[in-house]
Design an enzyme around this catalytic site. Sequence first.
Site, PDB file in Angstrom:
ATOM      1  N   LYS A  87     -15.483  15.376  11.831  1.00 45.08           N
ATOM      2  CA  LYS A  87     -16.343  15.183  12.994  1.00 45.08           C
ATOM      3  C   LYS A  87     -16.544  16.540  13.540  1.00 45.08           C
ATOM      4  O   LYS A  87     -15.994  17.198  14.250  1.00 45.08           O
ATOM      5  CB  LYS A  87     -15.896  14.261  13.992  1.00 45.08           C
ATOM      6  N   TRP A 133     -20.614  13.348  11.449  1.00 43.07           N
ATOM      7  CA  TRP A 133     -19.868  13.149  10.491  1.00 43.07           C
ATOM      8  C   TRP A 133     -20.309  13.994   9.422  1.00 43.07           C
ATOM      9  O   TRP A 133     -21.589  14.109   9.041  1.00 43.07           O
ATOM     10  CB  TRP A 133     -19.866  11.712   9.973  1.00 43.07           C
ATOM     11  N   GLU A 143      -5.622  -4.249  -0.723  1.00 42.39           N
ATOM     12  CA  GLU A 143      -5.732  -5.413   0.178  1.00 42.39           C
ATOM     13  C   GLU A 143      -6.759  -6.275  -0.342  1.00 42.39           C
ATOM     14  O   GLU A 143      -6.942  -7.332   0.212  1.00 42.39           O
ATOM     15  CB  GLU A 143      -6.279  -5.126   1.470  1.00 42.39           C
ATOM     16  N   THR A 191       0.879  -1.119   0.020  1.00 43.61           N
ATOM     17  CA  THR A 191       0.117  -0.138  -0.011  1.00 43.61           C
ATOM     18  C   THR A 191       0.914   1.273  -0.050  1.00 43.61           C
ATOM     19  O   THR A 191       2.155   1.222   0.324  1.00 43.61           O
ATOM     20  CB  THR A 191      -1.005  -0.092   1.474  1.00 43.61           C
TER      21      THR A 191
HETATM   22  P1  ADP Z   1      -3.934   3.667  -1.402  1.00 44.99           P
HETATM   23  O1  ADP Z   1      -4.132   3.407   0.073  1.00 44.99           O
HETATM   24  O2  ADP Z   1      -2.497   4.032  -1.702  1.00 44.99           O
HETATM   25  O3  ADP Z   1      -4.915   5.127  -1.953  1.00 44.99           O
HETATM   26  P2  ADP Z   1      -5.439   1.941  -2.539  1.00 44.99           P
HETATM   27  O4  ADP Z   1      -5.614   1.997  -4.302  1.00 44.99           O
HETATM   28  O5  ADP Z   1      -5.314   0.392  -2.029  1.00 44.99           O
HETATM   29  O6  ADP Z   1      -4.314   2.637  -2.277  1.00 44.99           O
HETATM   30  O7  ADP Z   1      -6.615   2.625  -2.064  1.00 44.99           O
HETATM   31  C1  ADP Z   1      -7.974   1.753  -1.396  1.00 44.99           C
HETATM   32  C2  ADP Z   1      -8.755   2.988  -1.136  1.00 44.99           C
HETATM   33  O8  ADP Z   1      -9.339   3.903  -2.078  1.00 44.99           O
HETATM   34  C3  ADP Z   1     -10.028   2.429  -0.437  1.00 44.99           C
HETATM   35  O9  ADP Z   1      -9.896   2.040   0.829  1.00 44.99           O
HETATM   36  C4  ADP Z   1     -10.929   3.641  -0.648  1.00 44.99           C
HETATM   37  O10 ADP Z   1     -10.595   4.456   0.466  1.00 44.99           O
HETATM   38  C5  ADP Z   1     -10.450   4.283  -1.868  1.00 44.99           C
HETATM   39  N1  ADP Z   1     -11.381   4.170  -2.803  1.00 44.99           N
HETATM   40  C6  ADP Z   1     -11.142   3.047  -3.831  1.00 44.99           C
HETATM   41  N2  ADP Z   1     -12.293   3.163  -4.574  1.00 44.99           N
HETATM   42  C7  ADP Z   1     -13.200   4.089  -4.141  1.00 44.99           C
HETATM   43  C8  ADP Z   1     -14.440   4.673  -4.652  1.00 44.99           C
HETATM   44  N3  ADP Z   1     -15.308   4.158  -5.771  1.00 44.99           N
HETATM   45  N4  ADP Z   1     -15.090   5.593  -3.735  1.00 44.99           N
HETATM   46  C9  ADP Z   1     -14.495   6.023  -2.848  1.00 44.99           C
HETATM   47  N5  ADP Z   1     -13.323   5.614  -2.413  1.00 44.99           N
HETATM   48  C10 ADP Z   1     -12.632   4.604  -2.891  1.00 44.99           C
END
Ligand code: ADP
Length: 538
Positions: free
Chosen positions: A432, A437, A327, A184
């Site tokens: 918050k 929220w 993940e 990540t």
């Molecule tokens: P990083 O953590 O580096 O951004 P990732 O691509 O693994 O890498 O990120 C995953 C995160 O991206 C998710 O946990 C979420 O917060 C966000 N995410 C992915 N797709 C969406 C979506 N369609 N809408 C909102 N958030 C999203």
Amino acid sequence: MIKSTMQDVPLNISQLFRHGRTVHADSEILTFHGPDQELQVSTFAEVGDRADQLAAALAALGVGVGDRVGTFMWNNQGHMEAYLAVPCMGAVLHTLNIRLFPEQLSYVINHAEDKVIIVDASIAPLLAKVRDELTTVEHIIVAGEGDTTGLGETLDYEELLAAQSPGYDYPVVDELAAAAMCYTSGTTGNPKGVAYSQRSTYLHSLAVQTMQGVRVGEDDRILLIVPQFHANAWGMPYAAWATGCDLVMPQQFLQAGPLAHLIEKTRPTISGAVPTVLTDILHNAADADLSSLKHVLCGGSAVPRSLMEAYDETFGVTVVQAWGMTETSPLAAISRLPKHDVGDDEYAWRVRSGRVLAGVDLRICDEDGTVLPWDGQAQGEIEVRGPWITGSYYLDASDEKFHDGWLRTGDVGSVDAKGYIQISDRAKDVIKSGGEWISSVDLENTLMGHPSVLEAAVVGIPDDRWDERPLACIVLADGKTATPEELTEYLTDKVAKWWLPERWTFIDEVPKTSVGKFSKKDLRASYTDGDLTVTTVG
Ligand code: ADP
């Protein structure tokens, strides 16, 4: 239990490899070398043979089952050859994010204990910066021509392949053995590693192919914009290979102009990218002919309704939102329209983060861990479980990220009765205010619907009275103007009154993460350091 009569065949990526190279031998991988250069075109049969040669070359260098092979590459044919050769020979493909800071890059290479790294010559200088820090790397293989100063002794990719013949004898490996790794991007602390298994990769590839997934078939051609180091390019390379779908690889030509040119030239039917890339194309190549695209997968962060509408109107192209994370392999949910009760407004469905895919179990929990209903209202942290969801991090305890065998995603949102999720925020970005929220995602998406706004990011900042209040950070579109008062007026009938930001700042660009998402961490730091000029209204 009655024992089944089925064969006990381990799910191995080599099975998908074999299928693609024979059944779809004529399908193609097209690599772009720039608008003035010839496209490099190879068939799956040719790429399969070269993957064999790469596997043999790696074996000759001492790479064995379980050894990690890093790739520091653009999306191109060579990277696909590594995607096939490395896991199929039983080694572990570690795709390195070429945009990591040097200290994070050396951390992930050392943590994964990469033995060999394959690097594209055009970005060799970025790897050279950390060469002296790498404690486990025995060989660096350079693909293409470029400056390799600082890398020490290197091997040439083409010479290595030329010394080997096709016909590598791939082993059958334990389906639970690691096949690939991704870290990540580590917004807080060091990046965390996820090790995908042969089985998880295989099953995820099947899910990507389905009609509820990315809808990949032999008559498709995917333009792979999302990097192969960003969560396995969302599973599209293996799904394409297994179905005989062509792959168009843009390498470093990821700006609106070259991408539009590439689309017109190769006429892909599917693509996938984060919202910032789609926004760039919309604003800088609006006259391009994208009509070949049936749909474009978009995710990684929330996709604004205004972006989807603009793609429909400008290009006649459907943007389909998906949700997942490194993940989760990453595809876990995708917002296809439901069969019943669509209503008058399709976008009301399409703006959802995604609809959970078969194979993924999903629930939301409140702060005490109580499971909340799928009623579209209750807000909690999303937790997921399934055969392509990670059950731990690589050599990193992080017990707090798991809950009774479920992965805690760190995303906060609701789920409705049909299994559509709506992310309101990442837990660490939640605002918050007075104990309630405010969804920064909602505020951003609404603001980005204003014609003068190119980008909008909303972060929580300390407030004496309410603990936290939203700060709206706005990038205006070229030649456009808007005042905080106008934007407040625009928001007034679209969000709850108490959500309206009092503090506004106009910036040239929202800082981006290494995979092109808004970096709220950097925005909060700029605010704390006093680098933003903030106007207060209301
Ligand atoms: P990083 O953590 O580096 O951004 P990732 O691509 O693994 O890498 O990120 C995953 C995160 O991206 C998710 O946990 C979420 O917060 C966000 N995410 C992915 N797709 C969406 C979506 N369609 N809408 C909102 N958030 C999203």
